[in-house]
Design a protein around this motif. Structure first.
Motif, PDB file in Angstrom:
ATOM      1  N   SER A 167     -38.293  11.311 -34.337  1.00 59.73           N
ATOM      2  CA  SER A 167     -38.698  12.381 -32.867  1.00 59.73           C
ATOM      3  C   SER A 167     -40.100  11.750 -32.744  1.00 59.73           C
ATOM      4  O   SER A 167     -40.873  12.221 -33.688  1.00 59.73           O
ATOM      5  N   THR A 217     -42.452   7.779 -24.901  1.00 58.28           N
ATOM      6  CA  THR A 217     -40.915   8.472 -24.793  1.00 58.28           C
ATOM      7  C   THR A 217     -40.029   7.928 -23.360  1.00 58.28           C
ATOM      8  O   THR A 217     -40.900   7.800 -22.275  1.00 58.28           O
ATOM      9  N   ASP A 254     -31.794  15.113 -27.066  1.00 54.26           N
ATOM     10  CA  ASP A 254     -32.275  14.430 -26.329  1.00 54.26           C
ATOM     11  C   ASP A 254     -34.292  14.227 -27.423  1.00 54.26           C
ATOM     12  O   ASP A 254     -35.406  13.908 -26.516  1.00 54.26           O
ATOM     13  N   ASN A 255     -34.526  14.438 -28.707  1.00 54.18           N
ATOM     14  CA  ASN A 255     -35.728  14.969 -29.135  1.00 54.18           C
ATOM     15  C   ASN A 255     -35.631  13.203 -29.829  1.00 54.18           C
ATOM     16  O   ASN A 255     -36.540  12.890 -30.507  1.00 54.18           O
ATOM     17  N   LYS A 267     -29.949  17.558 -31.587  1.00 55.72           N
ATOM     18  CA  LYS A 267     -31.533  17.251 -30.705  1.00 55.72           C
ATOM     19  C   LYS A 267     -31.165  16.045 -30.186  1.00 55.72           C
ATOM     20  O   LYS A 267     -32.069  15.473 -30.371  1.00 55.72           O
ATOM     21  N   ASN A 279     -31.518   7.898 -25.477  1.00 53.20           N
ATOM     22  CA  ASN A 279     -32.959   7.815 -25.045  1.00 53.20           C
ATOM     23  C   ASN A 279     -33.563   6.258 -25.117  1.00 53.20           C
ATOM     24  O   ASN A 279     -33.139   5.327 -25.846  1.00 53.20           O
ATOM     25  N   SER A 336     -41.360  13.438 -30.235  1.00 58.22           N
ATOM     26  CA  SER A 336     -42.003  14.749 -30.013  1.00 58.22           C
ATOM     27  C   SER A 336     -41.932  16.179 -31.125  1.00 58.22           C
ATOM     28  O   SER A 336     -42.529  16.442 -30.798  1.00 58.22           O
ATOM     29  N   ASP A 337     -40.963  15.527 -32.214  1.00 56.97           N
ATOM     30  CA  ASP A 337     -41.165  16.719 -33.149  1.00 56.97           C
ATOM     31  C   ASP A 337     -42.491  15.895 -33.882  1.00 56.97           C
ATOM     32  O   ASP A 337     -42.367  16.844 -34.963  1.00 56.97           O
ATOM     33  N   TYR A 395     -44.644  12.001 -23.905  1.00 59.87           N
ATOM     34  CA  TYR A 395     -45.621  11.891 -25.196  1.00 59.87           C
ATOM     35  C   TYR A 395     -45.823   9.685 -25.483  1.00 59.87           C
ATOM     36  O   TYR A 395     -45.172   8.573 -24.726  1.00 59.87           O
ATOM     37  N   ASP A 400     -36.254   9.185 -30.592  1.00 59.51           N
ATOM     38  CA  ASP A 400     -36.695   8.586 -29.619  1.00 59.51           C
ATOM     39  C   ASP A 400     -36.464   7.237 -29.894  1.00 59.51           C
ATOM     40  O   ASP A 400     -36.939   5.804 -29.460  1.00 59.51           O
TER      41      ASP A 400
END
Lengths: 330, 146
Positions: A185, A297, A202-203, A200, A243, A187-188, A302, A205
């Protein structure tokens, strides 16, 4: 007439040579009285959140004039936990190794100030200062005021900066393992296993996988979950992990902060901003040690630069160690 | 006195003679080697071919699995690229015979993903009289069935 002129010239020439060849005896420069100080910034590259900015602060006065009492650094924005001023003064021994000699109490931080109180009878010291960049400094300018006080009442100070703190975040040495913790991820800034990724989706990538396929060089790969199945062979993605991240392979971008190798290359905010992801692919196979990957992303929030620190293949597992710099662009 | 007169005479003719030589030099130079619309010299060479071809990925590393097959008679270039090559973002590099140039110019990344419709470039000879169009065929490495 001509002869007289030439003879005079010869004499002058000889005189100049004699005068210019006269030896002047070397003498050690006389130290001017009073407390003196100087400072250099040790760390190179962009100033990134959570990382240290390192300085070396030197202060000295003549032995007969007194001893050092206190050294202090005042930052315009208080440093994060882990900010400190060394209580050791270093010298380099005959083998080229830096040897620390304790000259004061451990540093005390209070608000913006970090102080070391000397407890040794010393008139000269060089202390190292490590400023851990706090969240409050993101995107701002920071300055530092170094100061020293001697027991004869004298004090000196030295201003450093301003330095721009970058917007980017950075994380080092995430370990992704084939078919286990393989969901990355951006984003994380974390790596998850399948169960965590399902929580999760959506997170997620990128997916890390290793495949040894005859006739081609697939090997270590970082692939967007939405990529064609040929780039995700035998991969069963957790539900809703789909994603479509954009990736661009890079080589010879061994960022010094991510690689911790001395290439003198630094990826900065502006580098990440300027990458053109239009028409970028969603897969990158045959990734090698010290190669890199620019990533955006799916939501365009990001962008990141991933550096591959290490890849490993043995009987028990296949894994990739990666470090990344991430910038929020939306 | 004679010497002085002689010196003045020499000085009198040095400038005009130099100017005449300079003009002649410029005229000859410009006449022999005119320049084209790109500011490149047009020479007498009529040779017109591709001597080497390279294909780089976004990481500026080669994506070729082996040396390209360049047929200067059929005017084709066959290149096999690694499995997993991002065909939309490739940098082609042509090596041409001396004084030749390429049309259209390569200014950045080229999209080779439409394999059915191979890309074409024309090599123009040094004298700009001969034009040969080369077709670049891309094949992606296949997974071994063994």
């Amino acid at each position: 007439m001509k002869n007289i002129f030439f003879n005079i010239c010869k004499l002058i020439f000889l005189a100049v040579i004699i005068v210019s060849c006269e030896e002047t005896e070397y003498s050690i420069p006389e130290l001017k009285p009073g407390l003196k100080n100087d400072c250099i910034k040790h760390s190179l590259g962009p100033n990134v959140l959570g990382q240290n900015i390192e300085f070396a602060y030197a202060m000295a006065l003549k032995p007969e004039e007194g001893i050092l009492l206190k050294a202090e650094v005042e930052a315009s924005i208080a440093g994060a936990e882990g900010t400190y001023l060394e209580n050791k003064s270093y010298y380099t021994n005959g083998s080229g190794i830096n040897v620390g000699v304790e000259v004061g109490e451990a540093s005390v931080s209070s608000g913006n100030k970090t102080t070391v109180t000397f407890n040794k009878d010393t008139c000269a010291a060089t202390l190292r200062y490590f400023y851990k960049v706090p969240e409050e400094a993101r995107g701002k300018m920071i300055t530092f005021k170094f100061s020293a006080t001697a027991n004869n009442g004298e004090s000196v100070s030295y201003e450093m900066g301003p330095y721009k703190v970058r917007e980017m975040d950075m994380i080092l040495d995430l370990v992704a393992t084939n078919e286990e913790a393989c969901y990355i991820s951006i984003s994380d800034m974390a790596v998850y296993n399948a169960a965590e990724a399902a929580e999760k989706p959506d997170n997620i990538d990128l997916v890390y996988l290793y495949r040894a396929i005859p006739g081609i060089s697939f090997n270590h790969a970082l692939v967007s979950p939405s990529a064609e199945s040929q780039y995700l062979p035998e991969v069963v993605l957790p539900s809703n992990v789909n994603n479509k991240s954009k990736v661009i392979k890079a080589w010879n971008v061994q960022d010094q902060q991510l690689a911790r190798l001395h290439y003198g290359v630094f990826v900065d905010d502006s580098d990440i901003e300027q990458i053109d992801f239009s028409n970028a692919a969603d897969f990158a196979i045959n990734m090698k040690k010290e190669s890199g990957l620019w990533v955006e992303t799916e939501d365009g929030k990001y962008r990141a630069y991933i550096f591959i620190n290490k890849v490993k293949v043995d009987d028990s597992s296949e894994e990739m160690t990666l470090s990344l710099k991430r910038l929020q662009v939306k | 006195m004679k010497k002085i007169i002689k010196n003045i005479a020499v000085k009198k003719y040095v400038l005009p003679v130099s100017l005449v030589f300079l003009s002649l030099f410029l005229i000859i130079r410009c006449t022999d080697y005119p320049i084209d619309e790109d500011g490149l010299l047009i020479t007498e060479r009529a040779e017109c071919y591709v001597s080497n071809f390279e294909l780089l990925g976004t990481d500026f590393q080669t994506v070729r699995t082996k040396a390209p097959e360049i047929d200067t008679v059929a005017q084709t270039i066959h290149v096999e690229v690694f499995y997993g090559t991002d065909l939309k973002n490739l940098y082609p590099q042509f090596s041409l015979i001396t004084d030749a140039k390429l049309d259209p110019k390569i200014t950045g990344k080229v999209d080779f993903s439409d394999i059915e419709n191979p890309k074409q470039w024309t090599v123009v000879s040094g004298n700009r009289q001969v034009r040969k169009t080369y077709t670049v065929f891309i094949a992606v490495q296949e997974i071994s069935q063994n």
